[in-house]
Design an enzyme around this catalytic site. Structure first.
Site, PDB file in Angstrom:
ATOM      1  N   TYR A 175       3.010  -2.660   6.243  1.00 35.39           N
ATOM      2  CA  TYR A 175       3.778  -3.497   5.319  1.00 35.39           C
ATOM      3  C   TYR A 175       5.068  -4.015   5.961  1.00 35.39           C
ATOM      4  CZ  TYR A 175       0.844  -1.729   1.448  1.00 35.39           C
ATOM      5  OH  TYR A 175      -0.201  -1.423   0.617  1.00 35.39           O
ATOM      6  N   GLU A 181      -1.176  -6.828   4.717  1.00 33.51           N
ATOM      7  CA  GLU A 181       0.061  -6.383   4.089  1.00 33.51           C
ATOM      8  C   GLU A 181       1.331  -6.918   4.747  1.00 33.51           C
ATOM      9  OE1 GLU A 181       0.098  -5.280   1.286  1.00 33.51           O
ATOM     10  OE2 GLU A 181      -1.896  -4.441   0.972  1.00 33.51           O
ATOM     11  N   ASP A 211      -7.276   5.101   4.228  1.00 37.76           N
ATOM     12  CA  ASP A 211      -6.032   5.253   3.475  1.00 37.76           C
ATOM     13  C   ASP A 211      -4.901   5.791   4.338  1.00 37.76           C
ATOM     14  OD1 ASP A 211      -7.108   4.250   1.202  1.00 37.76           O
ATOM     15  OD2 ASP A 211      -7.056   6.103   0.041  1.00 37.76           O
ATOM     16  N   HIS A 235      -0.863 -11.997  -2.124  1.00 40.80           N
ATOM     17  CA  HIS A 235      -2.170 -11.577  -1.610  1.00 40.80           C
ATOM     18  C   HIS A 235      -3.268 -12.600  -1.896  1.00 40.80           C
ATOM     19  CE1 HIS A 235      -2.059  -7.728   0.346  1.00 40.80           C
ATOM     20  NE2 HIS A 235      -1.406  -7.125  -0.638  1.00 40.80           N
ATOM     21  N   GLU A 277      -4.348  -6.410  -5.839  1.00 43.22           N
ATOM     22  CA  GLU A 277      -4.455  -7.856  -5.850  1.00 43.22           C
ATOM     23  C   GLU A 277      -5.839  -8.378  -6.213  1.00 43.22           C
ATOM     24  OE1 GLU A 277      -4.993  -6.422  -1.509  1.00 43.22           O
ATOM     25  OE2 GLU A 277      -3.764  -5.894  -3.231  1.00 43.22           O
ATOM     26  N   HIS A 287       4.434  -9.881  -4.731  1.00 42.89           N
ATOM     27  CA  HIS A 287       3.607  -9.296  -3.669  1.00 42.89           C
ATOM     28  C   HIS A 287       2.124  -9.488  -3.961  1.00 42.89           C
ATOM     29  CE1 HIS A 287       2.796  -6.366  -0.398  1.00 42.89           C
ATOM     30  NE2 HIS A 287       1.739  -6.054  -1.151  1.00 42.89           N
ATOM     31  N   GLU A 288       1.696  -9.099  -5.167  1.00 44.97           N
ATOM     32  CA  GLU A 288       0.266  -9.201  -5.476  1.00 44.97           C
ATOM     33  C   GLU A 288      -0.190 -10.652  -5.536  1.00 44.97           C
ATOM     34  OE1 GLU A 288      -1.116  -6.492  -5.090  1.00 44.97           O
ATOM     35  OE2 GLU A 288       0.634  -5.226  -5.329  1.00 44.97           O
TER      36      GLU A 288
END
Length: 648
Positions: free
Chosen positions: A419, A356, A411, A337, A309, A333-334
């Site tokens: 999410y 998320e 990560d 953001h 994003e 979705h992006e």
């Protein structure tokens, strides 16, 4: 609620953000910053950064870098504007494998600096000392440096790795803590910074960045062309992004468009036409889009994520170009953001669900507004299925929304818990309080906290103050602490039900029971229905047990023409079945899929599934990974290395 870290002086912060507002007023196409951006920030302790922003923080970064495709390096200077409490004499930055050549003040006078010991996850602290800051004072720091060829944020592609096959390509991916491998700054999502850049690249390439472009055709200089950019909204450093390659642009409407390689531009543009309407719908839902333009850069196949994003310029995988606009939920979705993540940002990676979970919820609302409730329910239901698998696979502690990442790479928190459980939490609140009331709160949440870092605890303060408002019965009904701090799913969750999937599930059961693939109404199904069909697993199936015979697999592959399938989501779902059944005829399809795209969402689970198949799957995984790995981004290789091992 408990709050962490100390306050920066209100005067220093007002001066810092006031400078941003003045830049907005001087010709940028972005609107002025809201009042929330000028209020004092309460910095949360970020265990993934060496920075001490409560003492001194970076407020602006100015890059002047040259891209060397032969050496595979970016080199030049980063000039930082540092502010802090009166008397501060040093600032601590984050770097990882950067070659620091010199550090000076604005006049060129050397400043004392030290680079600390290296941590495999965090990199190194770069401590720069300077004369004591006066109240409201700013110290300019000029860092001369170069990246290394293995900088984890950057991928340097050969011409053969591009669609055109003629010119090289380079792009960055900063989230979560990889910006420090190409920009020496305070690499924490809670330390927002404005920035500008001048990037010199070979004359036959174009440079794009996640910022306003000031030189649409570049400026001829020694060594190529220089391209200039500026971002006048303060952003977390992971959103500073660059792409350099043979790319062209096609407009969708007056504020949206697509960048990609020339041979792919027509297909990408036609696929992404819904983007323009998505921006309008998003604004109708939750307020103005505050970033000026919204464009997309469709990258070469090695891009490790579905999308990233980056402000004004979403980076996207070419695997969403399916030919029928069936995977454009990724764009929704992006785009979402731009509010949840870019506008209101998780202060630390332990709060990742705030980015998320909100975005998955918002994405689904955009899809519902554009394509109807049934399409939105199908997407929710597919996400619910993914979440069930994640809940079964992760240790209980990692199924909490507020996750403990102590000693771990952030990560590791990038799972469907953040999410899908995060989105499920917000849908639960919406169901209980009603959509109209929930929407009013969410729009206000974005406005009140615009351009600011957000912790889970501050989120709870906001929703309790502006939605719950002392209603103890409502507080108990929402079970917010259970959602956030406890593992698993609370008892007030109601799974989504898609009526469109009822006949799909019936067809899947009939096929698994021995019916022919020709009875499956595949041609009339949407991508989401096809995904649901291929995701079917019989209830009560023992772990690792087959549920289809070789003859059924052959029938499925042939009748549904899965060897020639072009939709990446469908191919992935089929290959998971094939690997789990050790279906040898699908191995060529698997090899092609793994060697022609590097999206971690597909690559990592497939290699994990292969590895789980022991004497059949591991030789395939080892052989294919040795071939595919040179084309993957470090974000992907770091994950797959942990499963397959690094090839010799």
């Amino acid at each position: 609620m408990i709050r962490t870290a100390g306050l920066v002086s209100a005067l220093a912060l007002a001066l810092a953000t006031g400078g941003c507002a003045m830049m907005n007023a001087s010709g940028s196409d972005m609107p002025p910053l809201p009042a929330s951006a000028t209020a004092p920030i309460q910095y949360a302790r970020d265990i993934h950064s060496y920075a001490r922003p409560e003492i001194a923080h970076v407020r602006h970064v100015s890059l002047d870098l040259t891209a060397d495709f032969t050496a595979k390096t970016l080199s030049g200077t980063a000039t930082l504007d540092v502010q802090g409490v009166p008397g501060a004499t040093e600032v601590i930055l984050d770097v990882r494998n950067l070659d620091i050549r010199a550090v000076t003040d604005a006049s060129g006078a050397p400043l004392q600096f030290t680079v600390g010991a290296s941590d495999p996850i965090l990199g190194q602290p770069l401590t720069v000392r300077f004369p004591a800051l006066a109240a409201g004072g700013t110290q300019k720091i000029v860092i001369a440096y170069a990246t290394r060829p293995d900088a984890a944020a950057l991928q340097w592609l050969t011409p053969a790795q591009t669609a055109g096959g003629r010119l090289p390509y380079m792009f960055s991916q900063g989230q979560a803590i990889l910006t420090r491998t190409w920009v020496p700054t305070q690499d924490s999502p809670g330390i927002r910074q404005t920035w500008d850049a001048r990037i010199v690249a070979p004359a036959d390439l174009k440079v794009v960045m996640s910022a306003e472009t000031l030189t649409t055709d570049g400026e001829t200089v020694d060594g190529g062309k220089a391209w200039r950019f500026r971002m006048t909204n303060p952003v977390p450093p992971y959103l500073i992004a660059v792409g350099v390659g043979d790319v062209d642009f096609a407009a969708i409407d007056e504020r949206t468009g697509v960048w990609t390689e020339p041979s792919r531009l027509h297909a990408a543009h036609d696929e992404l036409v819904p983007t323009a309407r998505m921006v309008d719908v998003a604004e109708e839902l939750y307020g103005p889009y505050r970033w000026g333009r919204y464009d997309l850069l469709v990258l070469p196949p090695s891009f490790p994520f579905g999308g990233m994003e980056n402000p004004r310029l979403t980076f996207a995988t070419p695997t969403i170009i399916a030919g029928d606009q069936s995977l454009v939920s990724l764009v929704a979705h992006e785009l979402a953001h731009s509010w949840s993540g870019n506008l209101v940002t998780n202060a630390t990676w332990a709060d990742f669900w705030l980015n998320e979970g909100f975005t998955v919820y918002f994405e689904n609302r955009i899809m519902e507004a554009l394509y109807g409730e049934e399409r939105a329910l199908m997407l929710q239901s597919l996400g619910w299925g993914d979440l069930q698998s994640t809940l079964a696979d992760l240790p209980p502690a990692d199924t909490r929304l507020k996750i403990d990442l102590t000693g771990r790479d952030p990560d590791e928190g990038l799972t469907d818990i953040a999410y899908e459980k995060g989105a499920a939490f917000l849908r639960t609140i919406e169901r209980i309080v009603g959509r109209e009331r929930f929407d009013a709160w969410l729009k206000g949440y974005f406005d009140r906290n615009a351009f600011r870092p957000m912790t889970t605890e501050l989120f709870l303060e906001d929703i309790r103050a502006h939605l719950i408002r002392g209603d103890q019965a409502l507080e108990a009904q929402l079970m917010m602490d259970a959602w956030i701090y406890q593992p698993g799913m609370p008892s007030n969750w109601v799974p989504p039900v898609s009526n469109a999937f009822v006949p799909v599930d019936a067809a899947a059961r009939a096929f698994a029971a021995g019916g022919p693939a020709s009875a499956v109404p595949w041609a009339g199904w949407s991508t989401q229905e096809r995904q649901r069909f291929l995701a079917f697993r019989p209830e009560g199936r023992a772990e690792g047990a087959d549920w289809l015979t070789p003859a059924q697999l052959a029938d499925l592959e042939s009748t549904l023409n899965l060897k020639a399938e072009g939709n990446a989501e469908v191919v992935y779902a089929w290959l998971q079945i094939a690997v789990q059944h050790r279906y040898q005829p699908a191995v060529p399809t698997l090899e092609h899929f793994l060697t022609t795209q590097g999206r971690r969402k597909f690559v990592l689970p497939l290699f994990t599934s292969l590895w789980a198949e022991g004497d059949w799957g591991r030789p395939i995984a080892t052989r294919v990974y040795a071939q595919a790995r040179p084309g993957y981004h470090p974000v992907t290789t770091n994950s797959v290395d942990a499963v397959v091992g690094r090839p010799n």
